[in-house]
Scaffold this active site. Structure first.
Site, PDB file in Angstrom:
ATOM      1  N   LYS A 204       0.874  -1.076   0.010  1.00 16.90           N
ATOM      2  CA  LYS A 204      -0.003  -0.105   0.001  1.00 16.90           C
ATOM      3  C   LYS A 204       0.916   1.190  -0.078  1.00 16.90           C
ATOM      4  O   LYS A 204       0.646   2.432  -0.703  1.00 16.90           O
ATOM      5  CB  LYS A 204      -0.996  -0.046   1.113  1.00 16.90           C
ATOM      6  CG  LYS A 204      -1.650   1.075   1.507  1.00 16.90           C
ATOM      7  CD  LYS A 204      -3.029   1.364   0.527  1.00 16.90           C
ATOM      8  CE  LYS A 204      -3.323   2.633   0.509  1.00 16.90           C
ATOM      9  NZ  LYS A 204      -3.878   3.504   1.752  1.00 16.90           N
TER      10      LYS A 204
ATOM     11  N   ASP B 219      -6.902  -1.430   0.088  1.00 15.10           N
ATOM     12  CA  ASP B 219      -6.967  -1.272   1.731  1.00 15.10           C
ATOM     13  C   ASP B 219      -8.257  -1.738   2.051  1.00 15.10           C
ATOM     14  O   ASP B 219      -8.987  -2.461   0.847  1.00 15.10           O
ATOM     15  CB  ASP B 219      -6.637   0.244   2.133  1.00 15.10           C
ATOM     16  CG  ASP B 219      -7.542   1.053   1.486  1.00 15.10           C
ATOM     17  OD1 ASP B 219      -8.680   0.576   0.881  1.00 15.10           O
ATOM     18  OD2 ASP B 219      -7.293   2.180   1.377  1.00 15.10           O
TER      19      ASP B 219
END
Length: 215
Positions: A123, A142
């Site tokens: 991420k 996410d």
DNA sequence: ATCCCGAGGG
DNA sequence: CCCTCTGGAT
């Protein structure tokens, strides 16, 4: 001409959310070093808190080599409000040291190098690639991207890596860069984990969650 | 209470 | 898959 379902999703969300305003909280961090550190610090906290602490952090440690030489206690005290301060302090110092030693003081611009830095997962690496180097190498998944994608029926998987591969298959590469920002905003404002506002959702007519609320 | 634009480890 | 790390906002 006929639009595909993914194109419809992106088109409608684009109209709703102005990414140029809301997505780039890190736009004012202008070098890869600041973007990397600010992104690591942003885990599980808000951008307001990150902006607050980075002001002092970057004035005290202007470059990656300064932070590489920093004392853990000083860094912990400065970043304390962001939470997880012990691990984050350790990570950003170690990551800076690694950048200095292994990458000649330049933040690496490849996914496989970035994820080796302590505190940097997929991420964070994706965001750094995007913001610091304008490189789109995938879609950062996410909890918001995951929930919205599953509800829309864009994936049946639950692991982020598998969701990412489904999404990169479904969306054309020129859309990858905006999926994360669009889905996060939608996931926070409308498609929330509890009590999603389906009645106010512009995707309700093409979302299978509306008729089958199962998540 | 609950959630945050996560990562690392078991 | 699970758990832990942490403070702040609402």
């Amino acid at each position: 001409m006929e639009l595909s379902q993914p194109e419809i999703i992106v088109k409608r969300l684009r109209i709703l959310y102005d990414l140029s305003k809301s997505r780039d909280e890190f736009l004012h961090f202008n070098n890869p070093y600041e973007i990397l550190i600010a992104t690591i610090l942003s885990a599980q906290t808000t951008d307001k808190t990150v902006n607050l602490v980075t002001k002092e952090l970057f004035s005290r440690f202007p470059s990656v080599s300064d932070l590489a030489k920093a004392g853990i206690g000083d860094v912990e005290r400065i970043i304390h409000p962001t939470g997880f301060f012990h691990a984050k302090a350790r990570n950003i110092i170690a990551a800076s040291q690694m950048v200095v030693k292994d990458f000649g003081g330049e933040v690496p611009d490849r996914m496989e190098d970035l994820v080796r830095l302590p505190g940097v997962g997929r991420k964070t690496a994706n965001i750094v690639l995007n913001h610091a180097f304008s490189k789109i190498e995938g879609i950062a998944v996410d909890t918001h991207v995951r929930r919205v994608s599953m509800r829309l029926g864009l994936t049946n998987q639950s692991e982020p890596d598998k969701i990412e591969s489904d999404l990169t298959r479904v969306f054309s590469p020129d859309m990858w860069g905006e999926i994360n920002g669009l889905f996060i905003l939608h996931g926070r404002r409308i498609c929330t984990a509890r009590k999603p506002a389906c009645m106010a959702c512009v995707l309700a007519d093409i979302c299978r969650f509306v008729s089958n609320p199962s998540d």
